[in-house]
Scaffold this motif. Structure first.
Motif, PDB file in Angstrom:
ATOM      1  N   ARG A 170       0.832  -1.210   0.000  1.00 55.76           N
ATOM      2  CA  ARG A 170       0.000   0.000   0.000  1.00 55.76           C
ATOM      3  C   ARG A 170       0.864   1.256   0.000  1.00 55.76           C
ATOM      4  O   ARG A 170       0.648   2.177  -0.794  1.00 55.76           O
ATOM      5  N   ASP A 171       1.882   1.303   0.878  1.00 52.69           N
ATOM      6  CA  ASP A 171       2.744   2.490   0.928  1.00 52.69           C
ATOM      7  C   ASP A 171       3.412   2.754  -0.407  1.00 52.69           C
ATOM      8  O   ASP A 171       3.551   3.897  -0.833  1.00 52.69           O
ATOM      9  N   ARG A 172       3.855   1.675  -1.047  1.00 50.19           N
ATOM     10  CA  ARG A 172       4.567   1.827  -2.317  1.00 50.19           C
ATOM     11  C   ARG A 172       3.624   2.258  -3.442  1.00 50.19           C
ATOM     12  O   ARG A 172       4.007   3.021  -4.325  1.00 50.19           O
ATOM     13  N   ILE A 173       2.403   1.748  -3.426  1.00 51.60           N
ATOM     14  CA  ILE A 173       1.420   2.184  -4.429  1.00 51.60           C
ATOM     15  C   ILE A 173       1.081   3.659  -4.215  1.00 51.60           C
ATOM     16  O   ILE A 173       1.058   4.455  -5.145  1.00 51.60           O
ATOM     17  N   ASN A 174       0.842   4.007  -2.959  1.00 54.20           N
ATOM     18  CA  ASN A 174       0.440   5.385  -2.673  1.00 54.20           C
ATOM     19  C   ASN A 174       1.542   6.388  -2.982  1.00 54.20           C
ATOM     20  O   ASN A 174       1.280   7.496  -3.431  1.00 54.20           O
ATOM     21  N   ASP A 175       2.791   5.976  -2.755  1.00 55.60           N
ATOM     22  CA  ASP A 175       3.878   6.916  -3.011  1.00 55.60           C
ATOM     23  C   ASP A 175       3.958   7.281  -4.494  1.00 55.60           C
ATOM     24  O   ASP A 175       4.211   8.429  -4.839  1.00 55.60           O
ATOM     25  N   CYS A 176       3.741   6.305  -5.382  1.00 53.99           N
ATOM     26  CA  CYS A 176       3.857   6.633  -6.815  1.00 53.99           C
ATOM     27  C   CYS A 176       2.491   6.835  -7.467  1.00 53.99           C
ATOM     28  O   CYS A 176       2.410   7.143  -8.656  1.00 53.99           O
ATOM     29  N   GLU A 177       1.417   6.666  -6.696  1.00 55.54           N
ATOM     30  CA  GLU A 177       0.044   6.884  -7.180  1.00 55.54           C
ATOM     31  C   GLU A 177      -0.261   6.106  -8.459  1.00 55.54           C
ATOM     32  O   GLU A 177      -0.758   6.672  -9.449  1.00 55.54           O
ATOM     33  N   SER A 209      -5.585   5.611  -5.614  1.00 59.70           N
ATOM     34  CA  SER A 209      -5.206   5.896  -7.006  1.00 59.70           C
ATOM     35  C   SER A 209      -5.510   4.726  -7.943  1.00 59.70           C
ATOM     36  O   SER A 209      -5.702   4.920  -9.148  1.00 59.70           O
ATOM     37  N   VAL A 210      -5.548   3.511  -7.404  1.00 60.75           N
ATOM     38  CA  VAL A 210      -5.679   2.333  -8.278  1.00 60.75           C
ATOM     39  C   VAL A 210      -7.103   2.183  -8.806  1.00 60.75           C
ATOM     40  O   VAL A 210      -8.060   2.054  -8.045  1.00 60.75           O
ATOM     41  N   GLU A 211      -7.203   2.189 -10.145  1.00 63.69           N
ATOM     42  CA  GLU A 211      -8.517   2.040 -10.781  1.00 63.69           C
ATOM     43  C   GLU A 211      -8.721   0.641 -11.331  1.00 63.69           C
ATOM     44  O   GLU A 211      -9.841   0.166 -11.426  1.00 63.69           O
ATOM     45  N   ASN A 212      -7.612   0.001 -11.719  1.00 63.47           N
ATOM     46  CA  ASN A 212      -7.716  -1.325 -12.323  1.00 63.47           C
ATOM     47  C   ASN A 212      -6.661  -2.268 -11.779  1.00 63.47           C
ATOM     48  O   ASN A 212      -5.516  -1.863 -11.546  1.00 63.47           O
ATOM     49  N   VAL A 213      -7.066  -3.543 -11.609  1.00 63.47           N
ATOM     50  CA  VAL A 213      -6.137  -4.568 -11.145  1.00 63.47           C
ATOM     51  C   VAL A 213      -6.158  -5.705 -12.169  1.00 63.47           C
ATOM     52  O   VAL A 213      -7.231  -6.164 -12.562  1.00 63.47           O
ATOM     53  N   VAL A 214      -4.970  -6.110 -12.597  1.00 63.35           N
ATOM     54  CA  VAL A 214      -4.887  -7.250 -13.514  1.00 63.35           C
ATOM     55  C   VAL A 214      -4.338  -8.430 -12.715  1.00 63.35           C
ATOM     56  O   VAL A 214      -3.315  -8.310 -12.045  1.00 63.35           O
ATOM     57  N   VAL A 215      -5.036  -9.562 -12.788  1.00 64.65           N
ATOM     58  CA  VAL A 215      -4.688 -10.700 -11.945  1.00 64.65           C
ATOM     59  C   VAL A 215      -4.279 -11.896 -12.803  1.00 64.65           C
ATOM     60  O   VAL A 215      -5.065 -12.384 -13.616  1.00 64.65           O
TER      61      VAL A 215
END
Ligand code: WTA
Length: 644
Positions: A170-177, A209-215
């Motif tokens: 989460r921290d890493r996603i939020n830092d780069c948005e 910030s995350v709109e889409n997730v590819v799994v």
């Protein structure tokens, strides 16, 4: 005398190896020193450029630009350019899964086709040039495919190592948005599974910030899919347009962000750009590993760390190499797994970490003797200092006494290898990374900022900019300046100690800051401390790295509980779990020592040096006169008995 000082034996390159080495002329060092810009420009010309640069280097400390005005694409260099050179049918990736027999190979043409499709998938999800994409995947081909797809469309990737917790992700996603996250249902390793999708779901509860997730469906484990947000990789790929030409990127456009631990709790988003970085990793792969057209090359790192970025993906693929990629662990399903892989795939080059070598050493040579390792031609080491005994064991038992060993010093920040032997030229000394690579200028400075010429010890620095150098810390130029440039002005402060011997060889002695190196993984003491004090029962915590025979360093935590409570095993377990949850399993303390007090200076700074010596059972604690309360030492000695 230390182990290293008693050594006399040196290892000149084996004659046969030297005769056909990619670099045979030691004059290259002088040539590069005479005109480093011309040297690196010559190396850059091995790559494909849409447009050549106007200026090789622009250096305005601490801002650097390489190959200014040049247009290039890293994905094009790793794929299209290889196909153009006739490597379309050549195997790019041999993948071996966690279960033996689970393998997959991809030729350069096949890899290119997958990358083009996934690049179109990313575009269809709204990813544009400059938009960071977070990737949280196991060691499966979809990982380099996703990275190269990002590079293809100019979207910086931010790969997060699969062992990191939901919280760290989460921290890493939020830092780069990031607006897109690429993950998998779960990741198998050593017969166990990491619930990557479940961790992602937890991280995304607070990552707006995350709109889409590819799994990626890796294991088929049951996962929940959020309508409209989550998509299966294979479904999107089935409908993807097969053609996606590579964007013409500026040499200085960001290729990726990779988070690394620093001496404060917050991870640093290390930024690498395109042209210089690719030049650096391309040349070092070719020269340090002496790569030949038919080699099978295996780097055992995880792509989640920089070693995997530079020496599984960008360096080897931009050289058209055949790369072995392994999902599992050395001990599963049996302790000879690595040797079995080397024998079956006829691996020629092995690049690994000292901690793995020491673990094998402990087991003895029986596993190795069961296998034919005669395909090996060169051995590499990275991630931490390699002690001479481990070096020699590696050389003798894994390399059969015939393979040069290259001990390579570098960092996430340096992008590529900086101090290393050139295997056809350099006479090696076990335990020394030897000399700076041609075109790299390393030095040693004392704390006052004086350069130490000739023999001596101090802080390792790099005196001139190099192509793979980090450009900044993502969205934090101030911290970039403070961390690396404040100490010595226009000289890069590496954070490692080093000694130079009478032959000009460098011996790296380890970190001089509050970063611990456990099995080659960088962990910040501050980060572990902050995870511990996040537990409601903890009042204060101090974390140190204690010397460890196998892992290099081990994490020891001194903990003061709230209300003066006594600790017990149960509490120690709970605290380990806490660190696992906040950071990840690799950061769990090996030992937790409960104490009523910590050694502090009068200004309240914890004296970790004293804790380190205490934890190693040393009688001599050094200078203790600055302690606010000297009696704390006796208290600590008494409590070390009650360790958990
Ligand atoms: C340590 C990994 C001694 C060093 C590529 C450095 C080494 C940190 C060596 C970077 C080596 C790496 N000998 N120490 N050959 N290689 N280190 O960023 O302390 O994960 O600063 O990059 O590992 O770790 P990082």
């Amino acid at each position: 005398m230390t182990e290293e000082q008693t050594r006399v034996r040196t290892y000149p390159p084996p004659e046969e190896f030297a005769a056909r080495a990619n670099v045979r002329d030691a004059g290259i060092y002088e040539e590069a020193a005479r005109d480093p810009e011309a040297f690196w420009a010559g190396r850059a010309r091995r790559l494909h450029w849409f447009r050549e640069w106007d200026e090789v280097l622009r250096w305005d400390p601490p801002e650097v630009q390489w190959f200014v005005g040049g247009k290039i694409n890293a994905s094009y260099n790793c794929l299209d350019y290889q196909v153009e050179q006739g490597r379309g049918e050549k195997t790019a990736i041999i993948w071996e899964g966690d279960e033996p027999g689970d393998t997959r190979t991809l030729t350069y043409s096949e890899l290119k086709a997958e990358v083009e499709k996934f690049a179109n998938v990313l575009k269809s999800l709204g990813v544009r040039r400059g938009d960071p994409v977070s990737i949280y995947l196991p060691m499966i081909p979809e990982l380099p495919i996703a990275m190269l797809a990002c590079a293809r469309i100019g979207a910086p990737h931010s790969v997060v190592f699969g062992a990191f917790s939901a919280n760290s992700l989460r921290d890493r996603i939020n830092d780069c948005e990031a607006r897109v996250l690429v993950t998998a249902d779960s990741g198998p390793r050593g017969g166990k599974r990491t619930p990557l999708k479940a961790n992602s779901d937890e991280a995304l509860e607070d990552a707006p910030s995350v709109e889409n997730v590819v799994v990626v469906r890796r294991t088929g484990d049951d996962v929940s899919m959020v309508e409209g947000r989550d998509h299966w990789w294979h479904e999107l790929m089935a409908g993807a347009d097969p053609e996606c030409p590579a964007e013409e990127m500026d040499s200085e456009d960001i290729l990726y962000i990779l988070y690394s631990s620093g001496s404060t709790g917050k991870p640093k988003g290390i930024v690498h750009t395109t042209g210089g970085y690719l030049t650096h990793v391309n040349t070092t792969t070719d020269w340090v590993f002496d790569l030949k057209e038919d080699d099978i090359y295996w780097c055992t790192a995880d792509i989640g760390w920089v070693t995997g970025h530079s020496y599984i993906v960008y360096g080897p693929l931009s050289n058209g190499a055949t790369v072995l990629m392994f999902e599992g662990t050395p001990a599963y399903p049996a302790s000879d797994r690595w040797w079995d892989i080397i024998e079956r795939h006829r691996v020629n080059i092995l690049y690994t970490a000292p901690t793995a070598i020491r673990a094998f050493m402990k087991q003895g040579t029986a596993d190795i003797e069961k296998h034919d390792l005669s395909s090996l031609r060169l051995l590499g080491s990275v991630g931490e200092p390699i002690n001479p005994r481990a070096w020699e064991w590696y050389h003798e038992h894994v390399g059969g006494g015939r393979c040069p060993v290259v001990d390579t010093w570098w960092q996430t920040e340096t992008g590529g290898i900086m101090i290393t032997p050139l295997p056809g030229i350099t006479t090696t000394k076990p335990g020394s990374a030897t000399r700076p690579f041609p075109g790299i200028f390393a030095g040693i400075y004392d704390d006052a900022g004086n350069e130490i010429e000739g023999e001596g010890s101090g802080n390792l620095v790099i005196k001139r900019p190099w192509p793979g150098m980090l450009r900044t810390l993502y969205k934090d130029p101030q911290r970039y300046r403070e961390t690396y440039w404040e100490k010595y002005g226009d000289v890069y402060f590496a954070g490692d100690g080093a000694r130079r011997d009478e032959d000009g060889y460098f011996w790296i002695t380890g970190r001089v800051d509050d970063v611990i190196n456990v099995s080659g993984h960088r962990i910040s003491t501050a980060e572990v401390e902050s995870a511990l004090v996040g537990h409601p029962s903890v009042a204060e915590a101090a974390v140190i790295g204690r010397h460890d025979e196998e892992t290099g360093q081990a994490i020891v935590a001194y903990v003061i509980l709230e209300g003066g409570h006594e600790g017990n095993d149960e509490m120690a377990q709970e605290l380990r779990q806490q660190v696992r949850k906040v950071i990840g399993a690799h950061a769990r303390p090996q030992e937790i020592i409960f104490t009523p007090d910590l050694p502090k200076t009068r200004s309240g700074k914890i004296m970790r040096r004293i804790l380190r010596r205490l934890s190693e059972g040393q009688e001599d604690l050094g200078d203790t006169t600055t302690l606010a309360d000297p009696s704390v030492v006796e208290t600590l000695r008494a409590h070390a008995g009650g360790r958990s």
